[in-house]
Write a protein that holds these residues in place. Structure first.
Motif, PDB file in Angstrom:
ATOM      1  N   ARG A   3       1.091  -0.558  -0.059  1.00 11.29           N
ATOM      2  CA  ARG A   3      -0.594  -0.781  -0.097  1.00 11.29           C
ATOM      3  C   ARG A   3       0.986   1.001  -0.299  1.00 11.29           C
ATOM      4  NH1 ARG A   3      -5.078  -0.011   4.044  1.00 11.29           N
ATOM      5  NH2 ARG A   3      -5.269   1.876   3.004  1.00 11.29           N
ATOM      6  N   ARG A   4       2.155   1.705   0.449  1.00 12.33           N
ATOM      7  CA  ARG A   4       2.956   2.480   1.427  1.00 12.33           C
ATOM      8  C   ARG A   4       4.773   2.067   1.011  1.00 12.33           C
ATOM      9  NH1 ARG A   4      -0.806   3.222   4.784  1.00 12.33           N
ATOM     10  NH2 ARG A   4       0.290   2.195   6.716  1.00 12.33           N
ATOM     11  N   THR A   5       5.387   2.436   0.477  1.00 13.22           N
ATOM     12  CA  THR A   5       6.451   2.474   0.575  1.00 13.22           C
ATOM     13  C   THR A   5       7.042   3.394   1.539  1.00 13.22           C
ATOM     14  OG1 THR A   5       7.465   4.074  -1.018  1.00 13.22           O
ATOM     15  CG2 THR A   5       6.848   2.103  -2.010  1.00 13.22           C
ATOM     16  N   LEU A   6       8.695   3.253   1.794  1.00  7.96           N
ATOM     17  CA  LEU A   6       9.223   3.824   2.477  1.00  7.96           C
ATOM     18  C   LEU A   6       8.678   5.365   2.708  1.00  7.96           C
ATOM     19  CD1 LEU A   6      11.161   4.101   4.769  1.00  7.96           C
ATOM     20  CD2 LEU A   6      12.779   4.443   4.018  1.00  7.96           C
ATOM     21  N   ALA A   7       8.904   6.160   1.475  1.00  8.45           N
ATOM     22  CA  ALA A   7       8.517   7.460   0.846  1.00  8.45           C
ATOM     23  C   ALA A   7       7.137   7.801   1.619  1.00  8.45           C
ATOM     24  CB  ALA A   7       9.079   7.514  -0.461  1.00  8.45           C
ATOM     25  N   GLY A  11       6.713  10.135   4.853  1.00  8.25           N
ATOM     26  CA  GLY A  11       5.846  11.368   4.135  1.00  8.25           C
ATOM     27  C   GLY A  11       5.044  11.463   4.818  1.00  8.25           C
ATOM     28  N   VAL A  12       3.906  11.049   5.220  1.00 10.34           N
ATOM     29  CA  VAL A  12       2.949  10.738   6.402  1.00 10.34           C
ATOM     30  C   VAL A  12       3.673  10.776   7.418  1.00 10.34           C
ATOM     31  CG1 VAL A  12       0.942   9.331   7.872  1.00 10.34           C
ATOM     32  CG2 VAL A  12       1.501   8.944   5.456  1.00 10.34           C
ATOM     33  N   GLY A  13       3.945  11.486   8.300  1.00 10.48           N
ATOM     34  CA  GLY A  13       4.870  11.360   9.159  1.00 10.48           C
ATOM     35  C   GLY A  13       5.540  12.436   9.581  1.00 10.48           C
ATOM     36  N   ILE A 113      -6.999  15.795   4.411  1.00  9.29           N
ATOM     37  CA  ILE A 113      -8.030  14.549   4.228  1.00  9.29           C
ATOM     38  C   ILE A 113      -7.639  13.257   3.525  1.00  9.29           C
ATOM     39  CG2 ILE A 113     -10.458  15.244   3.217  1.00  9.29           C
ATOM     40  CD1 ILE A 113     -11.063  17.534   4.485  1.00  9.29           C
ATOM     41  N   LEU A 114      -7.024  14.544   2.773  1.00  9.19           N
ATOM     42  CA  LEU A 114      -6.319  13.865   1.240  1.00  9.19           C
ATOM     43  C   LEU A 114      -5.456  12.339   2.605  1.00  9.19           C
ATOM     44  CD1 LEU A 114      -6.162  16.309  -1.400  1.00  9.19           C
ATOM     45  CD2 LEU A 114      -7.796  15.039  -0.692  1.00  9.19           C
ATOM     46  N   VAL A 115      -4.798  12.947   3.064  1.00 12.33           N
ATOM     47  CA  VAL A 115      -4.036  12.223   3.801  1.00 12.33           C
ATOM     48  C   VAL A 115      -4.116  11.395   4.831  1.00 12.33           C
ATOM     49  CG1 VAL A 115      -1.875  12.189   5.689  1.00 12.33           C
ATOM     50  CG2 VAL A 115      -1.964  13.774   3.979  1.00 12.33           C
ATOM     51  N   LEU A 116      -5.175  11.303   5.278  1.00 13.90           N
ATOM     52  CA  LEU A 116      -6.651  10.254   5.827  1.00 13.90           C
ATOM     53  C   LEU A 116      -6.788   9.661   4.948  1.00 13.90           C
ATOM     54  CD1 LEU A 116      -8.041  12.310   8.587  1.00 13.90           C
ATOM     55  CD2 LEU A 116      -6.329  10.883   8.877  1.00 13.90           C
ATOM     56  N   LEU A 117      -7.293   9.824   3.943  1.00 18.56           N
ATOM     57  CA  LEU A 117      -8.173   9.029   2.626  1.00 18.56           C
ATOM     58  C   LEU A 117      -6.683   7.432   2.210  1.00 18.56           C
ATOM     59  CD1 LEU A 117     -10.251  11.105   0.483  1.00 18.56           C
ATOM     60  CD2 LEU A 117     -10.950   9.629   2.252  1.00 18.56           C
ATOM     61  N   PHE A 118      -5.762   8.636   1.947  1.00 19.02           N
ATOM     62  CA  PHE A 118      -4.697   7.723   1.513  1.00 19.02           C
ATOM     63  C   PHE A 118      -4.207   6.375   2.626  1.00 19.02           C
ATOM     64  CE2 PHE A 118       0.726   7.933   2.071  1.00 19.02           C
ATOM     65  CZ  PHE A 118       0.963   6.604   0.206  1.00 19.02           C
ATOM     66  N   PHE A 119      -3.835   7.865   3.854  1.00 18.81           N
ATOM     67  CA  PHE A 119      -3.326   6.509   5.035  1.00 18.81           C
ATOM     68  C   PHE A 119      -4.247   4.921   5.078  1.00 18.81           C
ATOM     69  CE2 PHE A 119      -2.123   5.154   9.872  1.00 18.81           C
ATOM     70  CZ  PHE A 119      -1.051   5.547   9.459  1.00 18.81           C
ATOM     71  N   LEU A 132      -4.261  10.244  -7.164  1.00 23.30           N
ATOM     72  CA  LEU A 132      -4.196  10.695  -4.670  1.00 23.30           C
ATOM     73  C   LEU A 132      -3.320  11.238  -4.471  1.00 23.30           C
ATOM     74  CD1 LEU A 132      -5.847  11.413  -2.280  1.00 23.30           C
ATOM     75  CD2 LEU A 132      -5.034   8.907  -1.716  1.00 23.30           C
ATOM     76  N   ILE A 133      -2.012  10.915  -5.136  1.00 21.71           N
ATOM     77  CA  ILE A 133      -1.265  10.896  -3.973  1.00 21.71           C
ATOM     78  C   ILE A 133      -0.291  12.239  -4.617  1.00 21.71           C
ATOM     79  CG2 ILE A 133       1.631   9.957  -3.324  1.00 21.71           C
ATOM     80  CD1 ILE A 133       0.385   6.909  -3.815  1.00 21.71           C
ATOM     81  N   THR A 134      -0.381  12.317  -5.570  1.00 23.43           N
ATOM     82  CA  THR A 134      -0.099  13.322  -6.534  1.00 23.43           C
ATOM     83  C   THR A 134      -0.562  14.849  -6.577  1.00 23.43           C
ATOM     84  OG1 THR A 134       0.854  11.908  -8.509  1.00 23.43           O
ATOM     85  CG2 THR A 134       0.541  13.907  -9.041  1.00 23.43           C
ATOM     86  N   VAL A 135      -2.181  14.377  -6.134  1.00 27.57           N
ATOM     87  CA  VAL A 135      -2.560  15.905  -5.337  1.00 27.57           C
ATOM     88  C   VAL A 135      -2.157  16.465  -4.371  1.00 27.57           C
ATOM     89  CG1 VAL A 135      -4.774  16.961  -5.237  1.00 27.57           C
ATOM     90  CG2 VAL A 135      -4.647  15.370  -7.001  1.00 27.57           C
ATOM     91  N   ILE A 136      -1.613  14.828  -3.088  1.00 27.14           N
ATOM     92  CA  ILE A 136      -1.713  16.001  -1.894  1.00 27.14           C
ATOM     93  C   ILE A 136       0.189  15.923  -2.373  1.00 27.14           C
ATOM     94  CG2 ILE A 136      -1.144  14.741   0.170  1.00 27.14           C
ATOM     95  CD1 ILE A 136      -2.689  12.655   0.023  1.00 27.14           C
ATOM     96  N   GLY A 137       0.370  15.722  -3.673  1.00 29.04           N
ATOM     97  CA  GLY A 137       2.105  16.609  -3.414  1.00 29.04           C
ATOM     98  C   GLY A 137       1.729  17.694  -3.271  1.00 29.04           C
ATOM     99  N   PHE A 138       1.439  18.108  -4.982  1.00 27.24           N
ATOM    100  CA  PHE A 138       1.392  19.724  -5.646  1.00 27.24           C
ATOM    101  C   PHE A 138       0.300  20.407  -4.401  1.00 27.24           C
ATOM    102  CE2 PHE A 138       2.508  16.803  -9.417  1.00 27.24           C
ATOM    103  CZ  PHE A 138       3.064  17.681  -9.924  1.00 27.24           C
ATOM    104  N   ILE A 139      -0.962  19.534  -3.865  1.00 28.45           N
ATOM    105  CA  ILE A 139      -1.398  20.524  -2.377  1.00 28.45           C
ATOM    106  C   ILE A 139      -0.033  21.145  -1.434  1.00 28.45           C
ATOM    107  CG2 ILE A 139      -2.831  21.262  -0.686  1.00 28.45           C
ATOM    108  CD1 ILE A 139      -4.756  19.168  -3.188  1.00 28.45           C
ATOM    109  N   LEU A 140       0.661  20.172  -1.573  1.00 27.92           N
ATOM    110  CA  LEU A 140       1.823  20.373   0.162  1.00 27.92           C
ATOM    111  C   LEU A 140       3.128  21.276  -0.773  1.00 27.92           C
ATOM    112  CD1 LEU A 140       1.765  17.431   1.746  1.00 27.92           C
ATOM    113  CD2 LEU A 140       1.344  19.087   2.696  1.00 27.92           C
TER     114      LEU A 140
END
Length: 222
Positions: A3-7, A11-13, A113-119, A132-140
């Motif tokens: 579901r998630r890699t180390l990155a 990123g969540v942390g 909100i998006l990170v909670l969906l991702f996590f 979803l991950i791309t949108v999170i990256g650009f918003i941040l």
């Protein structure tokens, strides 16, 4: 597929650190503080939305009989004369700082909100997982850049001699430090999420290629 890699995990942390730092910087009022050892200091501390004074004379009162003491919201409608010095309290650079850091906060809250969906919910098998991950990256990234503009503007003009009194005895407080940390962490988190997006996209492409190869081999054997 994981579901998630180390990155993604990192990123969540990092995002959690950015969230806490940005919220604290936005809501607290220690962006600029006066040296507590100076007994005659007129400024106590100030933030984006609250100013605390020990004894600030009204700049519009030539007789110097009106002084502002204590902490007040910048748009306080109840204190006599406070609205009249709002132009002094909110010069152009301060309005720019408020605007860009508000954009930073809004971006971080949307990202939450998006990170909670991702996590909690999304997985690689879902169609829009990479999006979803791309949108999170650009918003941040946008949040981090907005926060960086805010802290740079405030750092350049927040402690100049023509604004708050006794500028030589003032320094940037811990709220300003939180704003710097939050802005930097937003950019770091955006980099990690965009890296995660690239990795997940590559995994998806490799998975599709392996499936296609498997189908071709099976048809050849048949």
């Amino acid at each position: 597929m994981k579901r998630r890699t180390l990155a993604g995990n990192c990123g969540v942390g990092v995002f959690v650190i950015a969230l806490v730092a940005v919220v604290l910087a936005f809501g607290t009022h220690s962006w600029l503080v006066s040296d507590y050892r100076i007994t005659g200091a007129k400024l106590d501390k100030l933030g984006l939305w609250v100013h605390c004074f020990r004894s600030l004379p009204d700049v519009n009162d030539d007789s110097q009989r009106r002084f502002f003491v204590g902490c007040r919201w910048i748009y306080d409608p109840f204190t006599t004369g406070y609205d009249e010095i709002r132009g002094f309290l909110l010069p152009a650079f301060m309005i720019a700082t408020q605007f860009f850091f508000t954009l930073c906060l809004v971006g971080v809250l949307v990202s939450l909100i998006l990170v909670l969906l991702f996590f909690l919910c999304a997985g690689p098998d879902q169609k829009h997982f990479v999006l979803l991950i791309t949108v999170i990256g650009f918003i941040l990234l946008t949040s981090g850049v907005s926060g960086a503009i805010a802290v740079i503007v405030f750092a350049c003009f927040g402690n100049t001699h023509n604004w708050m009194p006794n500028h030589s005895n003032n320094w940037f407080g811990w709220s300003f430090g939180m704003a710097v940390v939050g802005s930097v962490m937003c950019i770091v988190a955006s980099t990690l999420f965009l890296t995660e997006s690239h990795v997940q996209r590559r995994k998806r492409e490799q998975f599709k290629e392996s499936q296609t190869r498997f189908e071709l081999e099976r048809e050849t054997k048949a």
